[in-house]
Design a protein around this motif. Structure first.
Motif, PDB file in Angstrom:
ATOM      1  N   UNK A   1      90.859  71.676 -15.873  1.00 10.76           N
ATOM      2  CA  UNK A   1      90.941  72.160 -17.247  1.00 10.76           C
ATOM      3  C   UNK A   1      90.038  71.331 -18.158  1.00 10.76           C
ATOM      4  N   UNK A   2      90.039  70.014 -17.987  1.00 10.30           N
ATOM      5  CA  UNK A   2      89.181  69.156 -18.806  1.00 10.30           C
ATOM      6  C   UNK A   2      87.705  69.452 -18.558  1.00 10.30           C
ATOM      7  N   UNK A   3      87.338  69.666 -17.293  1.00 13.34           N
ATOM      8  CA  UNK A   3      85.953  70.025 -16.979  1.00 13.34           C
ATOM      9  C   UNK A   3      85.579  71.353 -17.642  1.00 13.34           C
ATOM     10  N   UNK A   4      86.477  72.296 -17.610  1.00 11.81           N
ATOM     11  CA  UNK A   4      86.236  73.614 -18.182  1.00 11.81           C
ATOM     12  C   UNK A   4      86.074  73.516 -19.704  1.00 11.81           C
ATOM     13  N   UNK A   5      86.949  72.769 -20.354  1.00 15.35           N
ATOM     14  CA  UNK A   5      86.862  72.598 -21.800  1.00 15.35           C
ATOM     15  C   UNK A   5      85.546  71.939 -22.204  1.00 15.35           C
ATOM     16  N   UNK A   6      85.164  70.886 -21.460  1.00 14.23           N
ATOM     17  CA  UNK A   6      83.893  70.231 -21.756  1.00 14.23           C
ATOM     18  C   UNK A   6      82.730  71.192 -21.545  1.00 14.23           C
ATOM     19  N   UNK A   7      82.858  72.053 -20.554  1.00 18.88           N
ATOM     20  CA  UNK A   7      81.803  73.012 -20.223  1.00 18.88           C
ATOM     21  C   UNK A   7      81.544  73.988 -21.368  1.00 18.88           C
ATOM     22  N   UNK A   8      82.596  74.331 -22.115  1.00 18.73           N
ATOM     23  CA  UNK A   8      82.441  75.279 -23.221  1.00 18.73           C
ATOM     24  C   UNK A   8      82.263  74.571 -24.566  1.00 18.73           C
ATOM     25  N   UNK A   9      82.057  73.254 -24.536  1.00 19.12           N
ATOM     26  CA  UNK A   9      81.704  72.535 -25.745  1.00 19.12           C
ATOM     27  C   UNK A   9      82.848  71.973 -26.552  1.00 19.12           C
ATOM     28  N   UNK A  10      84.041  71.910 -25.995  1.00 21.15           N
ATOM     29  CA  UNK A  10      85.176  71.345 -26.723  1.00 21.15           C
ATOM     30  C   UNK A  10      85.096  69.825 -26.755  1.00 21.15           C
ATOM     31  N   UNK A  11      85.615  69.237 -27.829  1.00 23.54           N
ATOM     32  CA  UNK A  11      85.800  67.790 -27.900  1.00 23.54           C
ATOM     33  C   UNK A  11      87.208  67.502 -27.368  1.00 23.54           C
ATOM     34  N   UNK A  12      87.279  66.861 -26.207  1.00 25.13           N
ATOM     35  CA  UNK A  12      88.541  66.720 -25.487  1.00 25.13           C
ATOM     36  C   UNK A  12      89.023  65.274 -25.528  1.00 25.13           C
ATOM     37  N   UNK A  13      90.266  65.094 -25.907  1.00 24.24           N
ATOM     38  CA  UNK A  13      90.950  63.803 -25.763  1.00 24.24           C
ATOM     39  C   UNK A  13      92.034  63.985 -24.718  1.00 24.24           C
ATOM     40  N   UNK A  14      92.025  63.140 -23.694  1.00 23.31           N
ATOM     41  CA  UNK A  14      93.041  63.202 -22.650  1.00 23.31           C
ATOM     42  C   UNK A  14      94.005  62.033 -22.766  1.00 23.31           C
ATOM     43  N   UNK A  15      95.288  62.311 -22.550  1.00 23.83           N
ATOM     44  CA  UNK A  15      96.311  61.254 -22.582  1.00 23.83           C
ATOM     45  C   UNK A  15      97.164  61.396 -21.330  1.00 23.83           C
ATOM     46  N   UNK A  16      97.138  60.401 -20.467  1.00 30.41           N
ATOM     47  CA  UNK A  16      97.847  60.495 -19.188  1.00 30.41           C
ATOM     48  C   UNK A  16      98.031  59.111 -18.594  1.00 30.41           C
TER      49      UNK A  16
END
Length: 332
Positions: A1-16
């Motif tokens: 999902x993170x790869x996909x979001x980055x692929x479409x240009x989203x600014x992603x913050x992950x917390x895990x």
């Protein structure tokens, strides 16, 4: 999902937490290169509040969980603490900070009170859960309903601005899953060592699907929540077609056709309760989101084996994972 979001240009913050397996998809596919990678525990409300206040997200996708049925039996307190209190902390942090327009909480197909009947479960069926994992996820559904009604009601959307939905997917498969006590990872690990795989419940019927299928649904749902608000709130099923709801034994037999010299299987009866028959009705997602599965179970298993064999050959798994994602998005 993170790869996909980055692929479409989203600014992603992950917390895990740190990746739970070695190896892991996160490390092998270099997922951290495309996001602001923050480590922490959802049970730590203070840290979560600080992160959300700093990141100011417009869309929140919640997938963090203790996701294993058998681990739920071994550590019920940890399972409820992570799944229920973690979700509660996230919802309340969103409430306190504000600014989020769309939130998708991912639970599981196991939230239903399983009657072992032949027809698929719809989103309005009663919730339940025999084992601690399933029960903890049903609790998350109740939390979402409560917070939506209490703090994010549809008639107050102009003031609070948030639309909240839950998503219930089937048994997801795909490359990069190294979790213990999951069917496909256990099979591939055994066969890679030229050993027969042990099945606990080969006659159990589950809704099998590639992980990219529900992820496509989560992204569509988040988009609709963001654009149209409470019109798309509530619970959503994302399951495979009826043809791909088959038994554990049939899945392993299909997988064997794609694995070089599969050494077979043996059966050892399960020592704990597991549902025998579980099917999902995804008519709501098909009709309102225009979502539908794109890969058959045969294709799903082929892509899973391809990923695993590519990893064993030492290929660049970031590039390989991106190619599989491209194949899926082209099909969609």
């Amino acid at each position: 999902l993170s790869l996909w979001l980055a692929r479409v240009g989203a600014q992603v913050t992950g917390f895990a937490l740190d990746p739970g397996t070695e190896p892991s998809l996160f490390e092998l596919a270099r997922v951290g290169e495309g996001l602001d990678d923050q480590r922490g525990d959802l049970r730590d409300l203070g840290t979560l509040l600080e992160l959300i206040a700093r990141a100011q997200p417009q869309i929140v996708l919640h997938l963090a969980a203790q996701p294993l049925v058998r681990e739920g039996y071994r550590d019920p307190l940890g399972t409820y603490s992570t799944n229920v209190m973690g979700t509660l902390n996230l919802l309340d942090a969103i409430r306190q900070v504000g600014g989020v327009r769309a939130c998708v909480l991912v639970t599981t197909d196991k939230v239903y009170a399983n009657q072992e009947w032949l027809w698929p479960y719809r989103e309005n069926e009663p919730l339940g859960g025999h084992d601690p994992y399933s029960s903890s996820k049903a609790c998350c559904e109740l939390l979402a309903q409560s917070y939506a009604a209490s703090f994010f009601p549809a008639d107050g959307h102009a003031e609070h601005g948030l639309a909240l939905a839950t998503a219930r997917a089937g048994n997801v498969l795909g490359g990069g899953d190294f979790a213990p006590e999951r069917l496909i990872p256990d099979v591939l690990k055994a066969w890679s060592a030229n050993e027969p795989v042990t099945l606990r419940y080969p006659q159990a019927v589950r809704p099998w699907q590639h992980a990219l299928e529900p992820l496509a649904g989560y992204l569509l749902l988040a988009e609709r929540l963001y654009e149209h608000g409470p019109d798309y709130a509530g619970a959503w099923n994302f399951g495979p077609s009826d043809d791909d709801m088959c038994s554990v034994g049939d899945v392993v037999a299909t997988l064997a056709r794609h694995w070089p010299q599969a050494p077979g299987l043996r059966v050892e009866p399960s020592d704990m309760h597991e549902a025998g028959l579980l099917r999902l009705d995804s008519a709501r997602a098909r009709q309102r989101l225009h979502w539908k599965p794109r890969w058959s179970l045969e294709q799903c298993l082929q892509h899973t084996v391809d990923w695993h064999l590519a990893w064993q050959r030492g290929e660049d798994m970031h590039d390989f994972t991106q190619r599989q994602l491209a194949l899926y998005t082209e099909a969609a």
